[in-house]
Scaffold this motif. Structure first.
Motif, PDB file in Angstrom:
ATOM      1  N   GLU A   1     -11.972   0.759   4.125  1.00 23.39           N
ATOM      2  CA  GLU A   1     -10.679   1.439   4.090  1.00 23.39           C
ATOM      3  C   GLU A   1     -10.836   2.945   3.911  1.00 23.39           C
ATOM      4  O   GLU A   1     -10.184   3.737   4.585  1.00 23.39           O
ATOM      5  CB  GLU A   1      -9.855   0.859   2.928  1.00 23.39           C
ATOM      6  CG  GLU A   1      -8.489   1.458   2.766  1.00 23.39           C
ATOM      7  CD  GLU A   1      -7.812   0.947   1.489  1.00 23.39           C
ATOM      8  OE1 GLU A   1      -7.021   0.005   1.610  1.00 23.39           O
ATOM      9  OE2 GLU A   1      -8.070   1.474   0.389  1.00 23.39           O
TER      10      GLU A   1
ATOM     11  N   PRO B   1      -1.782  -0.275   9.934  1.00 27.38           N
ATOM     12  CA  PRO B   1      -3.121  -0.719   9.556  1.00 27.38           C
ATOM     13  C   PRO B   1      -3.519  -1.968  10.334  1.00 27.38           C
ATOM     14  O   PRO B   1      -2.659  -2.755  10.737  1.00 27.38           O
ATOM     15  CB  PRO B   1      -2.982  -1.052   8.074  1.00 27.38           C
ATOM     16  CG  PRO B   1      -1.544  -1.350   7.876  1.00 27.38           C
ATOM     17  CD  PRO B   1      -0.782  -0.586   8.916  1.00 27.38           C
TER      18      PRO B   1
ATOM     19  N   VAL C   1      -9.655  -2.086   8.854  1.00 26.37           N
ATOM     20  CA  VAL C   1     -10.456  -2.477   7.688  1.00 26.37           C
ATOM     21  C   VAL C   1     -11.117  -3.825   7.968  1.00 26.37           C
ATOM     22  O   VAL C   1     -10.430  -4.809   8.234  1.00 26.37           O
ATOM     23  CB  VAL C   1      -9.589  -2.578   6.415  1.00 26.37           C
ATOM     24  CG1 VAL C   1     -10.452  -2.958   5.218  1.00 26.37           C
ATOM     25  CG2 VAL C   1      -8.864  -1.270   6.153  1.00 26.37           C
TER      26      VAL C   1
ATOM     27  N   TYR D   1      -5.543   2.379  11.234  1.00 27.86           N
ATOM     28  CA  TYR D   1      -6.815   2.362  10.522  1.00 27.86           C
ATOM     29  C   TYR D   1      -7.241   0.918  10.378  1.00 27.86           C
ATOM     30  O   TYR D   1      -6.425   0.030  10.210  1.00 27.86           O
ATOM     31  CB  TYR D   1      -6.748   3.124   9.196  1.00 27.86           C
ATOM     32  CG  TYR D   1      -5.983   2.478   8.067  1.00 27.86           C
ATOM     33  CD1 TYR D   1      -4.622   2.695   7.908  1.00 27.86           C
ATOM     34  CD2 TYR D   1      -6.633   1.697   7.122  1.00 27.86           C
ATOM     35  CE1 TYR D   1      -3.928   2.133   6.860  1.00 27.86           C
ATOM     36  CE2 TYR D   1      -5.941   1.128   6.059  1.00 27.86           C
ATOM     37  CZ  TYR D   1      -4.586   1.344   5.935  1.00 27.86           C
ATOM     38  OH  TYR D   1      -3.894   0.779   4.891  1.00 27.86           O
TER      39      TYR D   1
ATOM     40  N   TYR E   1       0.794  -1.232   0.000  1.00 28.96           N
ATOM     41  CA  TYR E   1       0.000   0.000   0.000  1.00 28.96           C
ATOM     42  C   TYR E   1       0.829   1.285   0.000  1.00 28.96           C
ATOM     43  O   TYR E   1       0.285   2.354   0.272  1.00 28.96           O
ATOM     44  CB  TYR E   1      -0.929   0.002   1.223  1.00 28.96           C
ATOM     45  CG  TYR E   1      -1.928  -1.135   1.212  1.00 28.96           C
ATOM     46  CD1 TYR E   1      -2.907  -1.205   0.227  1.00 28.96           C
ATOM     47  CD2 TYR E   1      -1.895  -2.136   2.178  1.00 28.96           C
ATOM     48  CE1 TYR E   1      -3.821  -2.250   0.199  1.00 28.96           C
ATOM     49  CE2 TYR E   1      -2.805  -3.182   2.159  1.00 28.96           C
ATOM     50  CZ  TYR E   1      -3.766  -3.234   1.162  1.00 28.96           C
ATOM     51  OH  TYR E   1      -4.669  -4.266   1.144  1.00 28.96           O
TER      52      TYR E   1
ATOM     53  N   ILE F   1      -5.967  -5.039   9.515  1.00 31.49           N
ATOM     54  CA  ILE F   1      -6.806  -5.588   8.452  1.00 31.49           C
ATOM     55  C   ILE F   1      -7.461  -6.872   8.954  1.00 31.49           C
ATOM     56  O   ILE F   1      -6.770  -7.800   9.363  1.00 31.49           O
ATOM     57  CB  ILE F   1      -5.980  -5.921   7.187  1.00 31.49           C
ATOM     58  CG1 ILE F   1      -5.067  -4.759   6.800  1.00 31.49           C
ATOM     59  CG2 ILE F   1      -6.887  -6.336   6.046  1.00 31.49           C
ATOM     60  CD1 ILE F   1      -5.730  -3.597   6.162  1.00 31.49           C
TER      61      ILE F   1
END
Lengths: 313, 383
Positions: free
Chosen positions: A121, A77, A113, A111, A16, A79
């Motif tokens: 996202e 992140p 997801v 963050y 990413y 996920i």
């Protein structure tokens, strides 16, 4: 003073980075990326991690630690799912909390997801963006721009790969997670050794997830991990076009332990080896293995279709 | 969901992997397939050796035990295997195990109950095997199996907490063995309830000498090694031999209670208990391990044993939180990893040291009142 965000050059960075850097650039947040993995980063990660942690997660902790004092926040992140009915590897559920517990004095921002639970996202990355930029519209536009950049980049990589696949000469597909393949310590020496042998190297990076999913189903009906579906998809996409496959696995990867076993049993007639990397990796033994694998492929190529089967080394 | 019957020839003989004494309720369910049940032979060292020989090198140990069970069941004449699904790698065992067994040359069918615990999906899979099955029969079988599971868990919970203190050695085991023999075959709800009540009464009547300052230890971690005593080298019994009251919260009953619609509320509650060590769910049973350890610490338990298969990702995730908790509160947590090479002697030595440490720490606390418990045994790996 301009706000700064730290990006550990490990794990999902390798998938990413275009999204992240374009996003933060568009909202004028300076990104500070940790250097390519080196011995010191790995050793620090090994110190910080529980013994049984997989190697890439150890590398990741080393990278987070190396950003200490260099940014306002370090981006991590979390996920859970990227599509309904699939999951991400469990380490991506835990990476944020692990880093928080192991390195309490580096401020993290996460963050989350979880598409199956409706957490997307776009919303989550925009929430992070709003910490730095009050204008929500601007943040959302920045995300949309960054997403397009990421897709464009992915399509380029994919086209490049296909071009290599169509070339003449001996070609080897390296099947492994981006965070291993593109890591300076883990994947790079292997790619370089192959290149030195005059072999064209294809990496299992695939742009189109839909395509990967469809192709993956041919090898495995049940595999639940999104990123492993990409690997299986790449295997199916390129297997007719390459002369051999190297499965690059890090110790003790959970999803790969099962996926590689299944592939070795189902992918017949194509020379394949599994290389398991750990944090103690010595290069000499590795080079010998790769060289003899390439020799075998060449010998097989010279013998033409006279050598049937081939099979695993 | 996946059912493959094309390779089963002749009469069907169904089998499944072992886990603790849950083969009793599993047989109740399997009986609804209207075919002969081949219970895999009791777990032995051979089971593990067979499983390990044909398994991927660093797959987690439950995979190896399951595979060993399958091979021994196939040797005993089974030709239809059942595999369940779960929240981690476990959910993907079936497909790989099937490929391994086929390469070994076995002819069999496989029912892979993937997608976790869903009665509706299980019904569909079972119906594919046995077209005569109907919803009423299936629901009744489920009810009985669940009731058996609850009786089993209640009885075994009582044994865990009390066996250390029995005045006459073997008294609990005798009652427990008689209970298992009778439960296996009792398939009416009232009969099971009566059996449970009678057994709990017999257990309560066993003469016991409970010291006032006994040690209480909770066992947390990954569900398979928690629930299959052979795979954890009978660690609960080893603790009891050292005079410990053992508590465990992961049982199939508990899993049923927290499945389905209640799952989210349960996870939220676990995250609350795990605060400040976790902000998110970390996969499978990992969150629960952290939450329960935190809770037990606050309830005044003397220590916690954290069990997992080597490399179990959700539990490795939990360990960073557990190590921090243990460090910050000087709360003793012993981490044990199981793989095919785990040595019994090494495990016993570690348990000796752990229990001695808990004892000394407790005596010092109750004696001088000074709270200077030794630093936690944050050691890793049990091999």
């Amino acid at each position: 003073m301009q706000a700064t965000i730290g990006l550990p050059r490990s794990l999902l960075y390798h998938k990413y980075h275009v999204l992240w850097t374009s996003f933060f650039e568009a909202i004028e947040v300076e990104t500070v990326t940790s250097p390519p993995s080196n011995r010191a980063i790995l050793e620090r990660g090994v110190e910080l991690a529980v013994d049984e942690t997989c190697v890439p997660l150890k590398v990741f902790l080393g990278h987070v630690d190396s950003l200490r004092g260099r940014a306002d926040y370090v981006l991590v992140p979390r996920i859970v799912t990227l599509a309904k009915g699939e999951t991400a590897c469990v380490k991506f559920l835990g990476a944020f909390d692990i880093a928080r517990n192991a390195i309490p004095d580096v401020p993290l921002i996460e963050y989350n997801v979880d598409v199956a639970a409706g957490i997307r996202e776009r919303d989550e990355l925009c929430r992070v963006g709003r910490v730095f930029e009050r204008n929500g519209r601007r943040v959302r536009r920045a995300y949309d721009h960054a997403k397009r950049e990421q897709q464009r980049h992915a399509a380029e990589v994919s086209a490049e790969q296909m071009a290599i696949a169509e070339r003449d000469g001996v070609k080897v597909l390296v099947v492994g997670h981006a965070y291993n393949l593109y890591d300076e310590l883990l994947g790079r020496p292997i790619r370089e050794t192959l290149a030195r042998q005059g072999v064209e190297v294809l990496c299992s990076e695939l742009a189109d997830m839909e395509q990967a999913r469809t192709l993956a189903r041919r090898v495995s009906a049940d595999i639940p991990w999104t990123y492993n579906k990409e690997l299986l998809g790449a295997l199916e996409l390129y297997r007719e076009r390459v002369d051999g496959v190297i499965f690059l696995v890090t110790f003790p990867c959970g999803p790969d332990s099962l996926m590689t076993e299944l592939c070795m049993r189902r992918v017949k007639g194509l020379p394949a080896i599994t290389i398991v990397l750990d944090e103690l990796q010595g290069e000499a033994g590795l080079n010998t293995r790769i060289e003899s694998f390439v020799d075998l492929i060449r010998a097989r190529g010279r013998a033409g279709s006279g050598v049937a089967g081939g099979g695993a080394l | 969901m996946s059912v493959d019957l094309s390779r089963v020839s002749g009469a069907r003989r169904v089998s499944f992997p072992h886990m603790g004494n849950y083969s009793i309720p599993v047989k109740t369910l399997a009986a609804e397939l209207d075919c002969e049940i081949v219970e895999p032979p009791r777990m032995t060292r051979r089971t593990l050796e067979l499983g390990a020989r044909h398994s991927p090198e660093f797959v987690c140990i439950p995979f190896k035990y399951n595979l060993g069970n399958y091979i021994e069941a196939l040797e005993a004449g089974a030709n239809l295997l059942i595999q369940a699904g779960g929240g981690c790698r476990f959910g993907y065992y079936g497909e790989v195990q099937e490929a391994i067994l086929r390469d070994l040359g076995y002819e069999f069918g496989m029912v892979r109950l993937v997608g976790g615990f869903s009665v509706r999906e299980h019904y569909r899979d079972f119906k594919a095997v046995n077209p005569r099955l109907n919803v009423r029969r299936a629901l009744q079988a489920y009810r009985v199996a669940i009731r058996q599971t609850r009786a089993l868990d209640r009885v075994e919970d009582h044994v865990r907490r009390n066996v250390a203190f029995e005045a006459e050695e073997g008294a609990h085991d005798r009652v427990h063995a008689a209970f298992l023999a009778e439960l296996d075959g009792t398939r009416d709800l009232r009969g099971i309830a009566a059996l449970e009540e009678r057994t709990l009464g017999e257990l309560a009547a066993i003469p016991a000498e409970r010291p006032r300052d006994l040690l209480r230890v909770g066992v947390v971690g990954e569900l398979y090694v928690l629930m299959e005593p052979f795979s954890n080298h009978f660690v609960e019994r080893e603790l009891a031999k050292r005079g410990v009251e053992v508590h465990r919260f992961v049982t199939v009953s508990a899993m049923i209670d927290h499945a389905g619609r209640k799952k989210h509320a349960y996870l939220d509650r676990m995250i609350e208990h795990a605060d400040p060590y976790l902000r998110y769910h970390i996969g499978a049973d990992g969150t629960e391990s952290v939450a329960m350890t935190h809770k037990l610490m606050r309830e005044g338990f003397d220590g916690v044993l954290h069990l997992k298969p080597f490399g179990c990702m959700p539990e490795v995730n939990a360990m960073s939180a557990l190590q921090r908790l243990s460090r910050e509160h000087t709360f003793p947590v012993l981490f044990i990893s199981y793989d095919a090479q785990t040595s019994e002697t090494g495990l016993r030595t570690r348990l000796d040291a752990f229990c001695d440490m808990l004892r000394m720490s407790k005596d010092r606390r109750t004696g001088a009142g000074a709270d200077d418990a030794p630093a936690a045994l944050a050691s890793q790996g049990g091999r």
